[in-house]
Design a protein around this motif. Structure first.
Motif, mmCIF file in Angstrom:
data_model
loop_
_atom_site.group_PDB
_atom_site.id
_atom_site.type_symbol
_atom_site.label_atom_id
_atom_site.label_comp_id
_atom_site.label_asym_id
_atom_site.label_seq_id
_atom_site.Cartn_x
_atom_site.Cartn_y
_atom_site.Cartn_z
ATOM 1 N N VAL A 1 21.029 9.135 57.666
ATOM 2 C CA VAL A 1 21.399 9.571 56.330
ATOM 3 C C VAL A 1 22.178 8.413 55.703
ATOM 4 O O VAL A 1 23.209 7.996 56.235
ATOM 5 C CB VAL A 1 22.270 10.854 56.365
ATOM 6 C CG1 VAL A 1 22.786 11.197 54.970
ATOM 7 C CG2 VAL A 1 21.478 12.011 56.951
ATOM 8 N N LEU B 1 19.957 12.342 51.430
ATOM 9 C CA LEU B 1 19.367 13.107 52.535
ATOM 10 C C LEU B 1 17.880 12.815 52.645
ATOM 11 O O LEU B 1 17.203 12.624 51.629
ATOM 12 C CB LEU B 1 19.569 14.601 52.308
ATOM 13 C CG LEU B 1 21.004 15.096 52.390
ATOM 14 C CD1 LEU B 1 21.115 16.502 51.835
ATOM 15 C CD2 LEU B 1 21.492 15.036 53.824
ATOM 16 N N LEU C 1 13.956 13.725 53.026
ATOM 17 C CA LEU C 1 13.150 14.852 52.563
ATOM 18 C C LEU C 1 13.114 15.918 53.650
ATOM 19 O O LEU C 1 13.064 15.606 54.836
ATOM 20 C CB LEU C 1 11.735 14.397 52.244
ATOM 21 C CG LEU C 1 11.586 13.459 51.037
ATOM 22 C CD1 LEU C 1 10.128 13.031 50.881
ATOM 23 C CD2 LEU C 1 12.094 14.109 49.778
ATOM 24 N N HIS D 1 15.493 18.092 54.252
ATOM 25 C CA HIS D 1 16.823 18.381 54.785
ATOM 26 C C HIS D 1 17.758 18.820 53.664
ATOM 27 O O HIS D 1 17.536 18.522 52.499
ATOM 28 C CB HIS D 1 17.414 17.152 55.477
ATOM 29 C CG HIS D 1 16.750 16.829 56.768
ATOM 30 N ND1 HIS D 1 15.515 16.214 56.846
ATOM 31 C CD2 HIS D 1 17.133 17.051 58.038
ATOM 32 C CE1 HIS D 1 15.177 16.070 58.108
ATOM 33 N NE2 HIS D 1 16.140 16.582 58.856
ATOM 34 N N GLU D 2 18.806 19.510 54.050
ATOM 35 C CA GLU D 2 19.901 19.868 53.154
ATOM 36 C C GLU D 2 21.197 19.540 53.875
ATOM 37 O O GLU D 2 21.219 19.342 55.089
ATOM 38 C CB GLU D 2 19.876 21.363 52.823
ATOM 39 C CG GLU D 2 20.183 22.218 54.036
ATOM 40 C CD GLU D 2 20.677 23.618 53.720
ATOM 41 O OE1 GLU D 2 21.318 23.825 52.676
ATOM 42 O OE2 GLU D 2 20.446 24.500 54.553
ATOM 43 N N ASP E 1 21.400 19.497 47.946
ATOM 44 C CA ASP E 1 19.948 19.305 48.015
ATOM 45 C C ASP E 1 19.606 17.846 48.269
ATOM 46 O O ASP E 1 20.391 16.937 47.964
ATOM 47 C CB ASP E 1 19.297 19.767 46.710
ATOM 48 C CG ASP E 1 19.488 21.252 46.460
ATOM 49 O OD1 ASP E 1 19.228 22.036 47.388
ATOM 50 O OD2 ASP E 1 19.899 21.612 45.346
ATOM 51 N N ALA E 2 18.415 17.624 48.788
ATOM 52 C CA ALA E 2 17.970 16.275 49.148
ATOM 53 C C ALA E 2 17.831 15.352 47.942
ATOM 54 O O ALA E 2 17.830 14.134 48.101
ATOM 55 C CB ALA E 2 16.648 16.345 49.919
ATOM 56 N N ASP E 3 17.743 15.898 46.742
ATOM 57 C CA ASP E 3 17.605 15.034 45.566
ATOM 58 C C ASP E 3 18.926 14.803 44.825
ATOM 59 O O ASP E 3 18.955 14.148 43.792
ATOM 60 C CB ASP E 3 16.537 15.571 44.609
ATOM 61 C CG ASP E 3 16.794 16.998 44.135
ATOM 62 O OD1 ASP E 3 17.742 17.640 44.617
ATOM 63 O OD2 ASP E 3 16.031 17.460 43.277
#
Length: 159
Positions: free
Chosen positions: A5, A59, A61, A63-64, A89-91
């Motif tokens: 990460v 993060l 893709l 994953h949270e 969130d991943a984004d």
């Protein structure tokens, strides 16, 4: 097993350690308060505050990150994460900030570098919702809050 990460330490956290696991088998990385050293944050009983951590993450893709309370703060002081678990969130690429609430009876002071929450990275599963007119039957059926393990919901074994 480990997953990379990427993390960015923001300027107001330049002197703080990065989040870290505090034991070999810990599930969460401890997040630190990146409040100014000369301006600790006081949270009155019943009050809440948004506390910066000075870090942002990317993060992978699928994953949270879950922001969870630290049990020691909750037990000793009644301080916990208000929207627990908080979801990253991943984004999301902004600074991780923690909403702390003081459920205790005394003012709680957040000082620079204090461990204030845990960050747990977890895989997620996206689902496809399929609208139906009914659902399959179960023993529990529509029994909701507090209904499991009660006399009306215990399945008796037949001899």
């Amino acid at each position: 097993m480990s997953t990379e990460v990427r993390i960015v330490r923001l300027p107001h956290a330049a002197d703080l350690p990065l989040p870290a696991y505090q034991s070999a088998l810990a599930a969460g990385l401890d997040l630190l308060a990146a409040v100014p050293a000369d301006a600790p944050v006081e949270i009155a009983p019943g009050g809440r505050a948004l506390i910066p951590t000075g870090v942002a993450i990317a993060l992978p893709l699928g994953h949270e990150a879950q922001v969870r309370p630290r049990s020691g703060l909750a037990t000793r002081h009644g301080v916990t994460v208000l929207n627990s678990p908080g979801t990253i969130d991943a984004d999301y690429r902004g600074e991780i900030q923690i909403i702390l609430v003081n459920l205790g009876a005394e003012i709680f002071v957040i000082r620079r570098g204090m461990r204030i929450a845990q960050l747990v990275i977890a895989p997620i599963l996206h689902v496809k919702l399929v609208e139906s007119v009914s659902l399959d039957a179960t023993e529990r059926s529509v029994g909701g809050f507090g209904s499991t393990g009660t006399a009306t919901n215990i399945v008796k074994k037949r001899d």
